[in-house]
Design a protein around this motif. Structure first.
Motif, PDB file in Angstrom:
ATOM      1  N   ASP A  44       3.656   6.342  -5.192  1.00  0.00           N
ATOM      2  CA  ASP A  44       3.401   6.507  -6.743  1.00  0.00           C
ATOM      3  C   ASP A  44       2.564   7.845  -7.093  1.00  0.00           C
ATOM      4  O   ASP A  44       2.496   8.368  -8.098  1.00  0.00           O
ATOM      5  CB  ASP A  44       3.078   5.332  -7.438  1.00  0.00           C
ATOM      6  CG  ASP A  44       4.169   4.253  -7.497  1.00  0.00           C
ATOM      7  OD1 ASP A  44       5.297   4.608  -7.852  1.00  0.00           O
ATOM      8  OD2 ASP A  44       3.604   3.043  -7.745  1.00  0.00           O
ATOM      9  N   ASN A  45       1.524   7.709  -5.948  1.00  0.00           N
ATOM     10  CA  ASN A  45       0.710   8.939  -6.349  1.00  0.00           C
ATOM     11  C   ASN A  45       0.954  10.176  -5.422  1.00  0.00           C
ATOM     12  O   ASN A  45       0.181  10.942  -5.075  1.00  0.00           O
ATOM     13  CB  ASN A  45      -0.745   8.303  -5.614  1.00  0.00           C
ATOM     14  CG  ASN A  45      -1.396   7.318  -6.698  1.00  0.00           C
ATOM     15  OD1 ASN A  45      -1.828   7.436  -7.900  1.00  0.00           O
ATOM     16  ND2 ASN A  45      -1.195   6.002  -6.307  1.00  0.00           N
ATOM     17  N   VAL A  89       2.078   1.985  -3.398  1.00  0.00           N
ATOM     18  CA  VAL A  89       1.019   2.906  -4.306  1.00  0.00           C
ATOM     19  C   VAL A  89       0.879   4.370  -3.863  1.00  0.00           C
ATOM     20  O   VAL A  89       0.626   5.142  -4.698  1.00  0.00           O
ATOM     21  CB  VAL A  89      -0.320   2.251  -3.959  1.00  0.00           C
ATOM     22  CG1 VAL A  89      -1.633   3.018  -4.504  1.00  0.00           C
ATOM     23  CG2 VAL A  89      -0.375   0.562  -4.479  1.00  0.00           C
ATOM     24  N   GLN A 134       0.935  -1.226  -0.046  1.00  0.00           N
ATOM     25  CA  GLN A 134       0.042  -0.066   0.063  1.00  0.00           C
ATOM     26  C   GLN A 134       0.763   1.152  -0.005  1.00  0.00           C
ATOM     27  O   GLN A 134       0.788   2.246  -0.592  1.00  0.00           O
ATOM     28  CB  GLN A 134      -0.913  -0.116   1.361  1.00  0.00           C
ATOM     29  CG  GLN A 134      -1.760  -1.046   1.291  1.00  0.00           C
ATOM     30  CD  GLN A 134      -2.788  -0.965   2.582  1.00  0.00           C
ATOM     31  OE1 GLN A 134      -2.740  -0.557   3.320  1.00  0.00           O
ATOM     32  NE2 GLN A 134      -3.145  -2.375   2.932  1.00  0.00           N
TER      33      GLN A 134
END
Length: 436
Positions: free
Chosen positions: A200-201, A197, A194
């Motif tokens: 990456d954002n 992710v 998580q």
């Protein structure tokens, strides 16, 4: 078209030019066999270490390092050889022929024979003495800090870890820095997925507490990026907070004990007036919500002041304890609440109980105290008795509307107290209802 006669000349020129490049630049090229012994070195070794190439051949890189450095780098190189992989950026200290230290950055690729067996390594050393000492200092700090540190790549490989992290992994029987993280800590790995992710954002990754091998850790993952700003891993700090958590648990237990003491009467062990007030308000709120009756019994020991004066305060305390035990044993339900209301008075709260049920309970309470048969010379009966006033709250919402809960509670207790006064006026040792 090239003349055939000129080819040897150009070959000789190319070969000479190649050796000039190898022996007259800032980088030292070398080859070692499977045992790590130099089999070929370029002439730059003399500039870097002060030794001629012939002296270096047959020796290992560790022969030119201080003992502690040789041990450190040797462990790293053993792991590299075992994996038969290429490596780069291996920073190491070397002692020159004059005793001074030169810091080199070493990179290499594995060599294999025709059968696919590892035959050695070919590589290059670069002098980074100006920057190297700072790099080594940072590596030393990284490796020796008591806080566990590691880097995890996108596949879950632990590609870097310090000694504290190695000890942490060893606690699970997993001390190899090349361990696959999803196998070592599967629950943590799901959280780190998580985190990838989130990175990456461009979302901040929060720290969290985890438990591993019966110890508590506070972890703080930080994304690691490559030169093109792509996330390639997580750098994770593991702070052992076991001592703090255990202290917090002890403190929580101590606070719970203190809270219990704050709710209890020290003499009888019953709930005290403060807790009774809170409990009664909660039960009134439930009665309003559910539309169910709520009853209370207010009990008072008859002629207790005379008992205390005649028998003494110690006997008075013993009497209060005996009455408490009798009241508690009068077949009350788990949801019922009995408290010391003050002095020789006791309040019993009976949720979901109408007046008839409350009168039955009150009679059991009175009979239980009478059965103690405690002598009381100041009582007309000759033994200890109690008087009880009973009050019941019916249809509170319709009767009291939006009136505050504490006002409703005061009214209910007033009714029970009025009934208790009647019981005493009518001769004591009896139960009287104050509900209209």
């Amino acid at each position: 078209m090239t003349n055939e006669k000129t080819r040897p000349y150009f070959h000789e020129v190319d070969e000479k030019h190649l050796f000039d490049l190898l022996n007259h630049n800032s980088d030292w090229l070398w080859e070692v066999d499977a045992q790590g012994r130099y089999t070929w070195v370029s002439g730059v070794v003399t500039e870097l270490l002060g030794y001629p190439p012939d002296y270096v051949l047959g020796r290992t890189p560790f022969d030119f390092m201080p003992p502690e450095e040789a041990e450190r780098v040797g462990l790293a190189f053993t792991e590299i050889v075992t994996a038969k992989r290429a490596f780069s950026g291996l920073v190491n200290r070397n002692r020159r022929i004059d005793g001074t230290i030169v810091v080199l950055e070493t990179s290499g690729i594995p060599l294999f024979d025709d059968q696919g067996n590892l035959s050695g390594y070919r590589g290059i050393d670069r002098n980074i003495s100006t920057l190297g000492e700072r790099v080594l200092q940072l590596e030393t700090i990284y490796d020796t800090t008591p806080v566990a540190l590691c880097m995890i790549d996108l596949n879950g490989r632990i590609v870097m870890s310090n000694k504290a992290m190695t000890r942490l992994l060893a606690s699970a029987g997993s001390g190899d820095v090349a361990d696959y993280f999803p196998d070592v800590m599967p629950e943590c790995w799901q959280q780190f997925l998580q985190d990838f992710v989130a990175a990456d954002n461009s979302v901040d990754i929060p720290g969290r507490e985890v438990m591993f091998c019966e110890r508590y850790y506070y972890t703080q993952p930080v994304p690691v990026y490559d030169a093109t700003d792509n996330v390639i891993g997580l750098s994770v700090t593991w702070v052992d907070i076991t001592a703090r958590r255990l202290a917090e648990q002890k403190l929580a237990s101590a606070n719970q004990v203190l809270q219990q003491f704050a709710q209890l009467d020290h003499l009888t062990g019953l709930f005290n007036r403060r807790h009774m007030d809170e409990f009664l308000l909660n039960e009134i709120a439930l009665a309003l919500e559910q539309g169910l009756p709520l009853s209370i019994c207010l009990a008072d020991i008859d002629f207790f002041k005379n008992f205390n004066d005649n028998q003494g305060h110690q006997s008075g305390d013993d009497c209060l304890r005996a009455v408490t035990k009798a009241l508690v044993s009068a077949s009350l339900r788990p949801e019922d609440n009995i408290s010391r209301y003050g002095g020789e008075e006791f309040l019993v709260i009976l949720p979901r109980t109408d007046i008839n049920g409350a009168l039955l309970v009150a009679e059991r309470l009175r009979a239980s105290v009478t059965a103690l048969n405690i002598p009381h010379v100041s009582s007309p009966t000759g033994f200890l008795t109690i008087s009880i006033g009973v009050a019941t709250l019916y249809d509170a919402k319709a009767r009291f509307g939006e009136q505050p809960l504490h006002s409703i509670a005061s009214e209910l207790i007033y009714q029970a107290d009025t009934a208790l006064y009647k019981a005493k006026k009518q001769g004591r040792n009896q139960v009287v209802s104050g509900t209209e």
